[in-house]
Design a protein around this motif. Structure first.
Motif, PDB file in Angstrom:
ATOM      1  N   PHE C  26      47.161  -0.331 -32.470  1.00 43.85           N
ATOM      2  CA  PHE C  26      47.698  -1.712 -32.915  1.00 43.85           C
ATOM      3  C   PHE C  26      46.988  -2.097 -34.195  1.00 43.85           C
ATOM      4  CE2 PHE C  26      48.182  -1.637 -28.114  1.00 43.85           C
ATOM      5  CZ  PHE C  26      49.500  -1.840 -28.166  1.00 43.85           C
ATOM      6  N   ALA C  28      45.953  -4.683 -36.398  1.00 46.34           N
ATOM      7  CA  ALA C  28      45.546  -6.020 -36.197  1.00 46.34           C
ATOM      8  C   ALA C  28      45.056  -6.304 -37.537  1.00 46.34           C
ATOM      9  CB  ALA C  28      44.392  -6.431 -35.069  1.00 46.34           C
ATOM     10  N   GLY C  29      43.575  -6.464 -37.585  1.00 43.62           N
ATOM     11  CA  GLY C  29      42.957  -6.713 -39.141  1.00 43.62           C
ATOM     12  C   GLY C  29      43.198  -5.437 -39.869  1.00 43.62           C
ATOM     13  N   GLY C  30      43.083  -4.097 -38.928  1.00 44.42           N
ATOM     14  CA  GLY C  30      42.859  -2.963 -39.894  1.00 44.42           C
ATOM     15  C   GLY C  30      41.808  -2.547 -40.230  1.00 44.42           C
ATOM     16  N   THR C  31      40.677  -2.961 -39.730  1.00 47.42           N
ATOM     17  CA  THR C  31      39.304  -2.715 -40.550  1.00 47.42           C
ATOM     18  C   THR C  31      38.673  -1.816 -40.012  1.00 47.42           C
ATOM     19  OG1 THR C  31      38.290  -4.459 -39.122  1.00 47.42           O
ATOM     20  CG2 THR C  31      38.755  -5.313 -41.411  1.00 47.42           C
ATOM     21  N   ASP C  32      39.079  -1.341 -38.886  1.00 48.55           N
ATOM     22  CA  ASP C  32      38.767  -0.002 -38.304  1.00 48.55           C
ATOM     23  C   ASP C  32      39.773   0.978 -38.279  1.00 48.55           C
ATOM     24  OD1 ASP C  32      36.087  -0.544 -36.781  1.00 48.55           O
ATOM     25  OD2 ASP C  32      37.023  -1.883 -35.352  1.00 48.55           O
ATOM     26  N   ILE C  33      40.950   0.762 -38.081  1.00 49.72           N
ATOM     27  CA  ILE C  33      41.830   1.724 -38.234  1.00 49.72           C
ATOM     28  C   ILE C  33      42.086   2.242 -39.766  1.00 49.72           C
ATOM     29  CG2 ILE C  33      44.473   2.104 -38.275  1.00 49.72           C
ATOM     30  CD1 ILE C  33      44.506   0.091 -35.954  1.00 49.72           C
ATOM     31  N   GLY C  99      30.076  -7.059 -40.578  1.00 47.62           N
ATOM     32  CA  GLY C  99      30.338  -6.844 -41.759  1.00 47.62           C
ATOM     33  C   GLY C  99      29.953  -8.051 -42.928  1.00 47.62           C
ATOM     34  N   THR C 108      39.735  -8.947 -36.396  1.00 49.11           N
ATOM     35  CA  THR C 108      40.123  -9.656 -35.396  1.00 49.11           C
ATOM     36  C   THR C 108      39.294  -9.549 -34.010  1.00 49.11           C
ATOM     37  OG1 THR C 108      41.501  -8.177 -34.254  1.00 49.11           O
ATOM     38  CG2 THR C 108      42.591  -9.664 -36.114  1.00 49.11           C
ATOM     39  N   ASN C 112      37.668  -5.790 -32.395  1.00 46.21           N
ATOM     40  CA  ASN C 112      36.194  -5.468 -32.128  1.00 46.21           C
ATOM     41  C   ASN C 112      35.984  -5.082 -30.491  1.00 46.21           C
ATOM     42  OD1 ASN C 112      33.175  -6.834 -32.151  1.00 46.21           O
ATOM     43  ND2 ASN C 112      33.720  -5.685 -33.786  1.00 46.21           N
ATOM     44  N   ASP C 121      29.597  -6.142 -32.940  1.00 43.64           N
ATOM     45  CA  ASP C 121      28.669  -7.137 -32.760  1.00 43.64           C
ATOM     46  C   ASP C 121      29.162  -8.266 -32.018  1.00 43.64           C
ATOM     47  OD1 ASP C 121      26.300  -6.429 -34.182  1.00 43.64           O
ATOM     48  OD2 ASP C 121      27.262  -6.298 -36.059  1.00 43.64           O
ATOM     49  N   ILE C 164      45.877  -6.963 -25.627  1.00 41.00           N
ATOM     50  CA  ILE C 164      44.992  -8.116 -25.265  1.00 41.00           C
ATOM     51  C   ILE C 164      45.577  -9.296 -25.807  1.00 41.00           C
ATOM     52  CG2 ILE C 164      42.579  -9.162 -25.636  1.00 41.00           C
ATOM     53  CD1 ILE C 164      41.321  -6.604 -25.467  1.00 41.00           C
TER      54      ILE C 164
HETATM   55  C1  LIG Z   1      33.069  -2.319 -44.052  1.00 40.97           C
HETATM   56  C2  LIG Z   1      33.059  -2.518 -42.621  1.00 40.97           C
HETATM   57  C3  LIG Z   1      31.726  -3.168 -42.161  1.00 40.97           C
HETATM   58  C4  LIG Z   1      32.097  -3.623 -40.827  1.00 40.97           C
HETATM   59  N1  LIG Z   1      31.136  -4.036 -39.956  1.00 40.97           N
HETATM   60  C5  LIG Z   1      31.099  -4.303 -38.846  1.00 40.97           C
HETATM   61  C6  LIG Z   1      30.014  -5.017 -38.368  1.00 40.97           C
HETATM   62  O1  LIG Z   1      28.922  -5.366 -38.716  1.00 40.97           O
HETATM   63  N2  LIG Z   1      30.028  -5.104 -36.879  1.00 40.97           N
HETATM   64  C7  LIG Z   1      30.959  -5.006 -36.196  1.00 40.97           C
HETATM   65  O2  LIG Z   1      31.114  -5.288 -34.729  1.00 40.97           O
HETATM   66  N3  LIG Z   1      32.258  -4.200 -36.588  1.00 40.97           N
HETATM   67  C8  LIG Z   1      32.268  -4.171 -38.008  1.00 40.97           C
HETATM   68  N4  LIG Z   1      33.272  -3.438 -38.472  1.00 40.97           N
HETATM   69  C9  LIG Z   1      34.243  -2.934 -37.718  1.00 40.97           C
HETATM   70  C10 LIG Z   1      35.443  -3.824 -37.629  1.00 40.97           C
HETATM   71  O3  LIG Z   1      35.586  -4.676 -38.777  1.00 40.97           O
HETATM   72  C11 LIG Z   1      35.576  -4.783 -36.589  1.00 40.97           C
HETATM   73  O4  LIG Z   1      35.371  -3.984 -35.150  1.00 40.97           O
HETATM   74  C12 LIG Z   1      36.896  -5.398 -36.092  1.00 40.97           C
HETATM   75  O5  LIG Z   1      36.481  -6.451 -35.130  1.00 40.97           O
HETATM   76  C13 LIG Z   1      37.741  -4.762 -35.840  1.00 40.97           C
HETATM   77  O6  LIG Z   1      39.271  -5.551 -35.861  1.00 40.97           O
HETATM   78  P1  LIG Z   1      40.444  -5.544 -36.756  1.00 40.97           P
HETATM   79  O7  LIG Z   1      41.432  -6.447 -36.204  1.00 40.97           O
HETATM   80  O8  LIG Z   1      40.367  -4.801 -37.926  1.00 40.97           O
HETATM   81  O9  LIG Z   1      41.119  -4.151 -35.862  1.00 40.97           O
HETATM   82  P2  LIG Z   1      42.009  -2.998 -36.226  1.00 40.97           P
HETATM   83  O10 LIG Z   1      41.435  -1.943 -37.173  1.00 40.97           O
HETATM   84  O11 LIG Z   1      43.184  -3.423 -36.551  1.00 40.97           O
HETATM   85  O12 LIG Z   1      42.154  -2.259 -34.585  1.00 40.97           O
HETATM   86  C14 LIG Z   1      41.148  -1.773 -33.999  1.00 40.97           C
HETATM   87  C15 LIG Z   1      41.282  -1.488 -32.633  1.00 40.97           C
HETATM   88  O13 LIG Z   1      41.776  -2.336 -31.966  1.00 40.97           O
HETATM   89  C16 LIG Z   1      43.027  -2.163 -31.191  1.00 40.97           C
HETATM   90  N5  LIG Z   1      43.731  -3.279 -31.160  1.00 40.97           N
HETATM   91  C17 LIG Z   1      43.896  -4.308 -32.049  1.00 40.97           C
HETATM   92  N6  LIG Z   1      44.254  -5.505 -31.759  1.00 40.97           N
HETATM   93  C18 LIG Z   1      44.521  -5.259 -30.333  1.00 40.97           C
HETATM   94  C19 LIG Z   1      45.165  -6.346 -29.213  1.00 40.97           C
HETATM   95  N7  LIG Z   1      45.584  -7.549 -29.390  1.00 40.97           N
HETATM   96  N8  LIG Z   1      45.329  -5.485 -27.906  1.00 40.97           N
HETATM   97  C20 LIG Z   1      44.804  -4.319 -27.650  1.00 40.97           C
HETATM   98  N9  LIG Z   1      44.404  -3.441 -28.721  1.00 40.97           N
HETATM   99  C21 LIG Z   1      44.357  -3.865 -29.898  1.00 40.97           C
HETATM  100  C22 LIG Z   1      43.610  -0.996 -32.184  1.00 40.97           C
HETATM  101  O14 LIG Z   1      44.752  -0.204 -31.640  1.00 40.97           O
HETATM  102  C23 LIG Z   1      42.529  -0.045 -32.866  1.00 40.97           C
HETATM  103  O15 LIG Z   1      42.152   0.702 -31.661  1.00 40.97           O
HETATM  104  C24 LIG Z   1      33.117  -3.018 -39.820  1.00 40.97           C
HETATM  105  C25 LIG Z   1      34.115  -2.614 -40.611  1.00 40.97           C
HETATM  106  C26 LIG Z   1      34.227  -2.269 -41.865  1.00 40.97           C
HETATM  107  C27 LIG Z   1      35.422  -1.545 -42.609  1.00 40.97           C
END
Ligand SMILES: Cc1cc2nc3c(=O)[nH]c(=O)nc-3n(C[C@H](O)[C@H](O)[C@H](O)COP(=O)(O)OP(=O)(O)OC[C@H]3O[C@@H](n4cnc5c(N)ncnc54)[C@H](O)[C@@H]3O)c2cc1C
Ligand code: FES
Ligand code: FES
Lengths: 732, 162, 272
Positions: C26, C28-33, C99, C108, C112, C121, C164
């Motif tokens: 999914f 969402a913010g894409g920061t992991d994906i 981050g 989002t 996380n 975190d 979620i």
């Molecule tokens: C440069 C950088 C630094 C970072 N630093 C930190 C840090 O210091 N601490 C930290 O904890 N994280 C950090 N991160 C990781 C990341 O930003 C977090 O984990 C963030 O919260 C992921 O959210 P997202 O919306 O971007 O997730 P996405 O990348 O969009 O998705 C991540 C996962 O969540 C799943 N998902 C998303 N939404 C849902 C939903 N509603 N229901 C079910 N599954 C879902 C997706 O399928 C995927 O598996 C960092 C990332 C980067 C790129």
């Protein structure tokens, strides 16, 4: 006439940079071009047997280049020409370029890279100085040793005999990545048998020389131009020759313009870094703290090829003895080979490594002798008209005592010590400490370097009165293209509006030498000052309007005229490179750092709270730019002190080639900085200026180390001064 | 990859493009729209050189895929300058305080500052640093960037007062 | 071949999820994906873009006993939310350590949680605040405790047809805090962290980067209020709860020792 030197003249490039219109290498519009890339070795050492292209992949539209396509020599011009542009048979490091590819579509190119594989006979490899020294595996020359040098003064044996105590310790420093925010990007094209290069670089004439060798071309057949540069710090000194060569080879074969851009991962993996070092420091002292002898082995890891390491070794050795008057000294310099990318220039150029060792060891000795580290230093500082271990007689511009006192004063040392004691009494888990370092930097090239380069610089005087500075020295953020016109405007006694820097392009500007070694302001600036004075004298004008008329009259029916001068060696400078005797540098810039740290004894984390610095850089031409250089350099040196480190994986590849795991300081990590200059003009510099660029990098690591020692009483010997290392000491 | 059509605004101009859904906003800006002010320093979300605003939120163009742009309003460094291409008050403050050296990080810092001031950010140094915490600069040591932001806030408040 | 589906409504989303039993990513913010796909770490190729649903799944509100954070709320929004600031400062502190501000504007809370990194975190503080997650599917909602959501390394209590939708945090008068030790002070990956919430002789503890997945430190919680425990005792007790690893950023030994120090220091503090 109002002075321009000493004023905060606005950077000429400020507007284009804040609005995002400055054109960096990857921003320049191109028509009908190909993207180029290298395919590198997947192993750290081996013999290449075959290159294989996936037969199931559609290779139409691809250009391939290997070493057989090289028209001239497959040797990268440097101090030693031992590195090839492309592997012929022997592979010496992970990622070393074997094959070059180009294609008009970026995604197709990336897919193509994945479809290339190699037959390689793998060989065992070494990645550290100690592995290399052990000689269990020989991977370069007969004994893994690229070079040795010796600096010697007095009678070492006698010196140690006169000592009451002898302290010997070994210090290690790791690779440091320049981490300029703009990764490498370079464009090449050919026209009428001439090759044109444009991109991110520090030293256009290095590339110029390198491509002449690669393509067997004459001076005017190779044209190198600089784009805007997004940071360099030495990292864009020698490597640009390699990437330019690659782009030019692909362009020659394809007949098209070729652009190579490195992503961060590749940039970190294969370009040059700061040399790792090992320093074995043995110091003899009397009870009262007088140093009687210094014996030091200073060993650098050159990486897979020697290239320019010997010059870095030289500078490291010529700063290794610290700002002290020492009668008995031996410094034994060695460069060893490892299966890692060749190391190269990085701000400080060997000096940050050796200052870490000497300035940490001096502090350690003070603690062991139960002496104040400031008293121990003052007792041993080289004084005015003193002598350095090369036998160099210093003049009355030795200012180490002065800058040190001024720094202590600015930090309010006595009160600060009381405050620290009070803080530590009231805090169970947090401990504060104050540490300092005293250091210097030889400005300009080492030894006879400036005489050999014989820089030429000039200006173009135009009919409309505008003056263009003609230099090969590049603007990479440090402000050179603002400071140099400032010097020229001052010499011409004209307002700044008249003077600009011409774009750096080897077909237009003379070879004023590379933009390295903190030499641009002091050496090139002085040549330009003389050019300015010559014009002033020739035209003999009184004021601005008189000037405009006299220019017209002088140029008559010409549009413009160029005026040049070349480097003049200050009198009495003599250097014997064979025996390391004499005047290693024309002058030295002196500096002192003080750092207040707080160590968290639960997490072993080190926080920097305050940092003080005082620099003698002669006359400050542009205070805003100068303090910006200092602040940036200080933070870079604190990164080196605390977090920056490269780790290898099992294949001999950098494991942490990204900003997530290679830890440069963020905005939250910086201490409050208190910066000050010691204003004294230098006789042979333009309006009294000395070099500044590298100096701030030299002193951070030992100052932080000494502050940690002061806070929690542990002696650390390895950079980075990581919490893990501190824990190991404290748990024991 | 399948192709999709997305429409969005960049600096108040409408665009509709056809592209693959995971194509990066950074490439769309630089390659398709020829807006070169947004930089790539790392491509992985670490350095902040590619910072832009998307619907008013500070975002990284290098990890924002095309599919997420539908109906979005994007502001880049090119949209920050005054109409005639002259530096805006934030950009001028950066110049005057020496916040610019190599300049490669600068567009990203300007975007982060714009966001901070737009949200009513105060002169508090810690808050300023938090707002800029996703942007790396290797040249300045950050001190003059913080000075630039403070100066921009002063000028912003002056403007508001008028 | 990567494919991205773009449902415009929740109904469309569940139609997709019900049609085929697939382990979708999914967006969402894409920061992991996005970085994981680029680096080749993430191999799944079927994505569902949630950005069209973002409006409905973003925001914070309260009911009688809980504060509810909708799943696609970004950490930048969380930081600014008054309710969360008032009730859960430890969670706010954690959200500021994700981050830097750029990442916080995109990342989002659901991302996380589902990314389930041991270093994530927001999780230690959410675990100690006894947060629950709402899983939504075409069959309706089910609510499970966050502590039961993690079953092993990247092994989660969520079905392929669920997303979620909410994170529910019960309000309480517990004292809570979060301490992070990272590689630097911003844009840093946690080397080890500790979250706690206590009241009288009750304590909830959780640690980051200390185990294969986020979890509470049940053994330590149980013995935390015993008298006269030493640092050495905690070393033994903590071994039942955690087993941190060596990696590129730090050593297991360092992580363990720091965690021990933090827990012991808290113990001494609360004994007073
Ligand atoms: C440069 C950088 C630094 C970072 N630093 C930190 C840090 O210091 N601490 C930290 O904890 N994280 C950090 N991160 C990781 C990341 O930003 C977090 O984990 C963030 O919260 C992921 O959210 P997202 O919306 O971007 O997730 P996405 O990348 O969009 O998705 C991540 C996962 O969540 C799943 N998902 C998303 N939404 C849902 C939903 N509603 N229901 C079910 N599954 C879902 C997706 O399928 C995927 O598996 C960092 C990332 C980067 C790129
Ligand atoms: S290029 Fe996007 S964060 Fe570095
Ligand atoms: S000015 Fe060069 S990276 Fe910031």
């Amino acid at each position: 006439m109002e002075k321009v030197v000493g004023k905060n003249i606005e950077r000429f490039d400020a507007k284009s940079k804040v609005t995002g219109t400055a054109l960096y290498a990857d921003d320049i519009p191109l028509n009908d071009f190909l993207y180029g890339a290298q395919v590198g070795s997947p192993v750290a050492r081996g013999i290449l047997k075959a290159i294989k292209k996936d037969p199931d992949f559609d290779w139409t539209g691809f250009t391939f280049v290997d070493y057989k396509d090289i028209p001239g020599k497959n040797e990268v011009e440097s101090v030693v020409w031992d590195m090839p542009f492309l592997v012929e048979s022997e592979i010496r490091y992970h990622g070393q370029a074997i094959l070059l590819l180009a294609h008009k579509n970026k995604e197709t190119l990336e897919e193509g890279i994945k479809r290339i594989s190699f037959d390689i006979e793998e060989l065992p490899y070494v990645t550290t100085i100690d592995e290399s020294l052990s000689k269990k595996i020989i991977m370069a020359r007969e004994d893994n040793v690229f070079r040795t040098k010796l600096l010697h003064r007095g009678d070492l044996e006698k010196g140690f005999k006169n000592a009451d105590f002898i302290f010997e310790n070994t210090y290690y420093t790791p690779h440091q990545e320049q981490a300029y925010i703009e990764p490498f990007a370079m464009t090449a094209h050919w026209e009428n048998n001439k090759v044109y290069i444009k991109g991110t670089m520090q030293c256009p004439y290095y590339i110029h020389g390198g491509l002449k060798v690669l393509f067997d071309k004459k001076d005017d057949e190779v044209i190198i131009a600089q784009s805007a540069v997004g940071g360099a710090f030495g990292g864009k000194e020698d490597y640009p020759t390699v990437i330019s060569g690659h782009a030019a080879l692909l362009s020659l074969k394809s007949g098209k313009t070729v652009k190579i851009i490195y992503d961060r991962d590749l940039d970190m993996n294969i370009t040059t870094k700061r040399h790792p070092s090992k320093s074995v420091v043995k110091i003899g002292v009397t009870k009262s703290g007088k140093i009687t002898a210094l014996d030091m082995d200073f060993i650098l890891d050159g990486g897979a090829y020697e290239t320019m390491s010997s010059v870095i070794l030289a500078r490291g050795m010529l700063h290794a003895f610290g700002p002290y008057e020492l009668a008995n000294v031996r410094i034994n310099g060695v460069i060893v080979a490892t299966n890692t990318p060749p190391n190269g220039a990085f701000r400080g150029f060997g000096a940050p490594q050796s200052f870490f060792a000497i300035e940490s060891q001096i502090d350690l000795i003070a603690q062991k002798l139960n002496m104040s580290p400031s008293e121990l230093r003052k007792l041993n500082f080289v004084k005015k008209n003193g002598t350095f271990p090369t036998g160099q007689l210093l003049g009355d511009d030795v200012l180490i005592t002065e800058v040190f006192e001024q720094m202590l004063n600015n930090a309010d040392y006595e009160n600060l010590q009381k405050e620290i004691a009070e803080f530590n009494k009231n805090n169970k888990t947090k401990k504060r400490g104050f540490g300092f370092s005293t250091f210097f930097h030889g400005a300009g090239f080492t030894g006879n370097g400036e005489v050999m380069v014989a820089s030429k610089a000039g200006v173009r005087l135009q009919k409309d009165g505008k003056v263009f500075v003609l230099v090969a020295n590049t603007e990479m953020g440090q402000g050179a293209h603002t400071v140099l016109p400032q010097i020229v405007a001052e010499a011409l006694e004209l307002p700044m509006d008249y003077v600009r820097t011409e774009k750096v392009d080897t077909s237009i500007v003379p070879n004023s030498g590379p933009t390295v070694a903190s030499r641009t302001t002091m050496i090139v600036g002085e040549i330009l000052r003389r050019v300015g004075k010559k014009i002033k004298k020739t035209l003999n004008y009184n004021n601005e309007s008189d000037y405009l008329e006299k220019v017209k009259a002088y140029l008559n029916n010409k549009d413009s005229e160029n005026f040049y001068e070349t480097y003049n060696k200050p009198p009495k400078i003599v250097w014997d490179d064979e025996n390391y005797r004499g005047d290693a540098y024309g002058t030295y810039a002196w500096a002192a750092y003080g750092v207040l740290t707080e160590v968290d004894t639960l997490s072993y984390d080190v926080k920097l709270i305050n940092a003080w610095s005082v620099f003698d850089i002669g006359k400050v031409i542009n205070p805003l730019l100068a303090s910006g250089q200092v602040e940036g350099g200080m933070i870079q040196s604190f990164g080196y002190a605390l977090t920056e480190n490269i780790v290898f994986d099992k294949k001999g590849k950098y494991w942490n080639a990204d900003f997530t795991n290679y830890i440069i300081p963020s905005i939250m990590d910086v201490p409050k900085m208190h910066i000050d200059f010691y204003n004294r003009e230098y006789e042979f510099g333009p309006y009294g200026a000395k070099g500044l660029g590298e100096l701030p990098m030299d002193g951070g690591a030992p100052a932080v180390n000494n502050a940690i020692r002061n806070a929690i009483g542990v002696d650390l010997f390895n950079l980075p001064l990581s919490p893990e290392q501190i824990m190991d000491k404290m748990e024991r | 990859m399948n192709k999709i059509k997305v429409s969005f605004k960049v600096n108040n101009k409408d665009y509709e493009i056809e592209t693959t859904p995971l194509r990066r906003l950074l490439d769309i800006l630089r390659e398709d729209l020829k807006l070169m002010g947004t930089k790539e320093g790392c491509g992985e979300g670490e350095c902040g050189a590619c910072s832009v605003l998307i619907d008013g939120e500070l975002s990284l163009a290098c990890i924002t895929p095309a599919t997420q742009l539908e109906g979005k309003e994007i502001l880049t460094i090119e949209g920050i300058s005054d109409k005639d291409g002259e530096p805006s008050y934030i950009q001028k403050a950066f110049i005057d305080k020496g916040a610019v050296q190599c300049g490669f990080c600068t567009p990203g810092f300007v975007m982060a500052t714009h966001k901070y001031i737009k949200d009513g950010g105060s002169n508090d140094e810690t808050k300023i640093k938090e707002a800029l915490s996703g942007n790396f600069c290797r040249c300045t040591g950050y001190a003059k960037i913080v000075d630039g932001v403070k100066e921009a806030i002063v000028r912003h408040n002056d403007k508001e007062a008028k | 071949m990567i494919s991205v589906l773009r449902p415009k409504t929740t109904k469309e989303l569940f139609e997709i999820l019900d049609k085929e039993d697939k382990n979708y990513l999914f967006l969402a913010g894409g920061t992991d994906i996005m970085p994981s796909i680029k680096k080749g770490i993430e191999k799944r190729e079927d994505l569902i873009d949630l950005s069209f649903l973002k409006k409905g799944f973003s925001g914070v509100y309260r009911d009688k006993t809980n504060i509810i954070v909708k799943s696609l709320t970004t950490f930048a929004k969380i930081q600014k939310d008054e309710l969360l600031n008032k009730h859960f400062p430890s969670f706010i502190k954690a959200s500021k350590l994700i981050g830097g501000y750029t990442i916080q504007g995109m990342a989002t809370i659901a991302g996380n949680i589902v990314n389930a990194s041991p270093a994530a975190d927001s999780l230690p503080s959410l675990l100690t605040l006894n947060a629950k997650v709402t899983l939504l599917s075409s069959n309706g909602e089910r609510i499970i405790e966050l502590k039961d959501f993690y079953k092993g390394y990247k092994n989660l209590e969520i079905k392929n047809n669920e997303i979620i939708s909410n994170i529910i945090i019960p309000t309480s008068d517990y004292q809570a805090d979060f301490i992070e030790v990272g590689t630097r002070k911003a844009m840093s990956i946690t080397k080890v962290s500790l979250a706690y919430a206590y009241k009288d002789k009750n304590i909830f503890l959780s640690a980051g980067s200390a185990f294969a997945y986020p979890k509470r430190l049940f053994a330590t919680e149980k013995r935390f209020f015993e008298k006269d425990l030493t640092k050495k005792d905690f070393e033994i007790i903590l071994k039942e709860d955690v087993s941190p690893l060596d990696d590129i950023r730090s050593s297991g030994n360092y992580r363990f020792n720091v965690l021990r120090n933090l827990v012991f220091s808290l113990y001494q503090e609360l004994q007073k």
